[in-house]
Design a protein around this motif. Structure first.
Motif, mmCIF file in Angstrom:
data_model
loop_
_atom_site.group_PDB
_atom_site.id
_atom_site.type_symbol
_atom_site.label_atom_id
_atom_site.label_comp_id
_atom_site.label_asym_id
_atom_site.label_seq_id
_atom_site.Cartn_x
_atom_site.Cartn_y
_atom_site.Cartn_z
ATOM 1 N N GLU A 40 -33.229 -54.074 -37.119
ATOM 2 C CA GLU A 40 -32.191 -53.622 -38.049
ATOM 3 C C GLU A 40 -32.675 -53.515 -39.491
ATOM 4 O O GLU A 40 -32.299 -52.588 -40.204
ATOM 5 N N VAL A 41 -33.505 -54.468 -39.933
ATOM 6 C CA VAL A 41 -33.904 -54.525 -41.339
ATOM 7 C C VAL A 41 -35.215 -53.794 -41.591
ATOM 8 O O VAL A 41 -35.330 -53.033 -42.563
ATOM 9 N N LYS A 96 -35.168 -49.856 -38.777
ATOM 10 C CA LYS A 96 -34.120 -48.943 -39.252
ATOM 11 C C LYS A 96 -34.017 -48.949 -40.768
ATOM 12 O O LYS A 96 -33.771 -47.919 -41.399
ATOM 13 N N GLY A 97 -34.203 -50.134 -41.352
ATOM 14 C CA GLY A 97 -33.999 -50.279 -42.795
ATOM 15 C C GLY A 97 -35.049 -49.608 -43.652
ATOM 16 O O GLY A 97 -34.887 -49.521 -44.874
ATOM 17 N N THR A 98 -36.125 -49.107 -43.051
ATOM 18 C CA THR A 98 -37.146 -48.380 -43.808
ATOM 19 C C THR A 98 -37.278 -46.930 -43.339
ATOM 20 O O THR A 98 -38.193 -46.223 -43.763
ATOM 21 N N GLU A 146 -32.166 -43.150 -41.464
ATOM 22 C CA GLU A 146 -31.083 -44.127 -41.418
ATOM 23 C C GLU A 146 -30.428 -44.258 -42.795
ATOM 24 O O GLU A 146 -31.017 -43.891 -43.813
ATOM 25 N N CYS A 175 -27.069 -47.778 -46.861
ATOM 26 C CA CYS A 175 -26.004 -48.764 -46.659
ATOM 27 C C CYS A 175 -24.913 -48.156 -45.791
ATOM 28 O O CYS A 175 -24.690 -46.944 -45.813
ATOM 29 N N LYS A 214 -26.681 -55.110 -40.329
ATOM 30 C CA LYS A 214 -26.134 -53.745 -40.270
ATOM 31 C C LYS A 214 -25.373 -53.378 -41.537
ATOM 32 O O LYS A 214 -25.521 -52.281 -42.074
ATOM 33 N N LYS A 246 -29.900 -51.901 -47.536
ATOM 34 C CA LYS A 246 -31.307 -51.914 -47.125
ATOM 35 C C LYS A 246 -32.187 -51.675 -48.357
ATOM 36 O O LYS A 246 -32.561 -50.540 -48.678
ATOM 37 N N HIS A 297 -35.428 -49.648 -48.112
ATOM 38 C CA HIS A 297 -35.320 -48.227 -47.765
ATOM 39 C C HIS A 297 -36.017 -47.377 -48.831
ATOM 40 O O HIS A 297 -35.908 -47.672 -50.029
#
Length: 524
Positions: free
Chosen positions: A62-63, A66-68, A72, A75, A110, A114, A117
């Motif tokens: 998730e972090v 997906k967070g990078t 995605e 926020c 979630k 992020k 990002h």
């Protein structure tokens, strides 16, 4: 989940009531728990480690995956009421299953912003360094306090090596320092040390025994100067704000005039707070003429380089802090441009007289025994205003080991290069108006939508322009496409402040940024 001992769910108040009312002596047996239960550990390591392994997989997915990922959202915006309901924040009497807890971990990840990002430009920190992150994980797992060699032997030695390296970049071959919980606290340390050097009796007798003191900082200085003056009893009215030029840099001539003004009012000047990298404009105060004045008058010169200190890593850009070696103290936040992760802030000192310890020590005998079997000078805890102190050196040390000084220099130079590219592209497009040419990696600008172009002289232009940035910010947040900050400043209405530091950023992200501002704001 394994069955908890019976007393676990009683609550401490019930346990204490039972104990005080029962009259049970040490010789009597207690009905609260059995001897067998006392012989068993309360926590199941195996179960905890299984949970941690699964939680770590959620964090990775998730972090960090997906967070990078630019595909995605930065926020997943929710209104406060909806978010509170989604997270189910209430704390209850009984615990939850591992499945429920893993869902909690996933939900927290979630619905959090992020910050790693590539399209997060909102703060003076962004991106992720995986070596530093490993250091952060290891710091949390080891869970020790940086105050004595006996409980933190590795980190006592490591902290001094890292601080010495930072001091060498400032230009000092020796000195002192300590890691602090943020740049504000580092700046507070500097002011407190300056006062103690000028009036050592303050530690025992307090502020009442001192004359009225005067602090000097530019109009663009960080608000921590005012907080420090209030917190230390000096008073915010005794902070004299020095004028700045068009770039936001302190005017040395006005500094001299403000010092004379303070003297004429019966105040005693003792502390000058210069800034290398102001929060909004990214301005660098001229340190050489400021240092000349401080040396002539015997004033403590502190350089707040929380934001701009990392230019010292770059041969191309360290000239922005020319003269910093003449300062008495420097604040530097590696958690900003160096990407160590929150938080990592150092107060660096030229002093070699152990001023830091003399100012803050309380000689707690349960920690700092004088008859220890090792060199007691390794116990650095009495340099700090804290007792327990988090280890903040490991993440920086591990990252530095991984990429070296050359790799850190490349990151700084790359950030400046991206800013030059962004500004060049911005000037080619209608609607983007730079407020000033950036000296650092802060790019401040207005976006003027088509409906306002050519109407600069209309009476309601400023009011309408002030609403543009907040409207675009709301749209980007709710759509999750990117994040960038805005603010009014001085007499200027709301404008964007774009911060470019993440090594994950490319020219494609700079182009996307401009395109997205246009997409979100063209119909306003």
């Amino acid at each position: 989940m394994s069955q908890l001992p019976r007393f676990w769910n009683l609550g401490w108040s019930n346990i204490l009531d039972w104990w005080s009312n029962s009259g049970v002596s040490e010789q009597e047996s207690s009905p609260l728990y059995s001897q067998q239960e006392l012989n068993e550990a309360l926590l199941d390591h195996r179960e905890g480690q299984i949970f941690l392994t699964k939680a770590f997989q959620v964090i990775l997915e998730e972090v960090l995956f997906k967070g990078t990922d630019v595909k995605e959202k930065v926020c997943d915006w929710r209104e406060p009421g909806e978010l509170a309901a989604l997270l189910d924040l209430e704390l209850r009497e009984n615990g939850e299953t591992q499945k429920q807890l893993l869902k909690r971990v996933q939900d927290v990840a979630k619905y959090s912003v992020k910050t790693s990002h590539p399209r997060f430009y909102n703060q003076l920190f962004a991106g992720v360094d995986y070596h530093a992150l490993a250091g952060r994980f290891l710091t949390e797992a080891l869970n020790t306090s940086q105050y004595t060699y006996e409980v933190a032997p590795v980190f006592v030695l490591m902290e001094e090596v890292v601080l010495s390296k930072l001091r060498s970049l400032v230009g000092w071959t020796q000195g002192d320092g300590i890691f602090c919980p943020g740049g504000t606290v580092s700046n507070m340390y500097a002011m407190n040390l300056a006062r103690f050097r000028a009036f050592p009796e303050v530690k025992v007798k307090g502020q009442w025994a001192l004359p009225r003191l005067a602090v000097f900082a530019s109009q663009e200085s960080h608000y921590s100067v005012m907080k420090a003056a209030a917190f230390q009893g000096i008073g915010t009215e005794n902070v004299f704000k020095v004028n700045v030029d068009d770039r936001g840099c302190m005017n040395p001539e006005d500094l001299g005039e403000k010092i004379e003004l303070a003297k004429s009012q019966g105040a005693v000047p003792f502390f000058v707070h210069a800034t290398s990298g102001t929060t909004v404009k990214g301005a660098f105060d001229p340190l050489e003429p400021i240092a000349d004045l401080c040396e002539r008058l015997g004033l403590w010169l502190h350089v707040d380089a929380a934001w701009g200190g990392s230019v010292l890593l770059s041969k191309k850009h360290k000239h922005l802090m020319k003269g910093v070696e003449r300062a008495d103290s420097v604040t530097w936040n590696p958690h900003k441009m160096m990407l160590t992760g929150l938080q990592c802030s150092a107060i660096l000192l030229k002093d070699t007289t152990d001023l830091l310890k003399h100012c803050h020590c309380a000689d707690a005998t349960y920690l700092f025994q004088q008859d220890k079997f090792y060199d007691k000078s390794l116990d650095t805890g009495d340099k700090s205003i804290q007792c327990g102190r988090k280890v903040d050196c490991l993440k920086l040390w591990l990252m530095w080991k991984a990429v070296g000084s050359q790799g850190l220099e490349e990151r700084v130079d790359r950030a400046f290069a991206h800013v030059r590219y962004l500004v060049e592209e911005m000037k080619k497009r209608q609607g983007f108006q730079l407020i000033w040419e950036p000296e650092f990696v802060n790019v401040c600008f207005w976006f003027i939508p088509p409906s306002l172009r050519g109407n600069e002289n209309s009476p309601d232009y400023r009011d309408k322009l002030a609403k543009v940035a907040p409207a675009i910010k709301e749209r980007m947040m709710k759509q999750g496409t990117m994040m960038v900050g805005y603010q009014p400043h001085g007499g200027l209405v709301n404008f964007f402040r774009m911060i470019v530091i993440s090594p994950q950023v490319s020219k494609q992200e700079m182009t996307f940024f401009l395109d997205e501002i246009e997409r979100l704001g063209n119909d306003l």
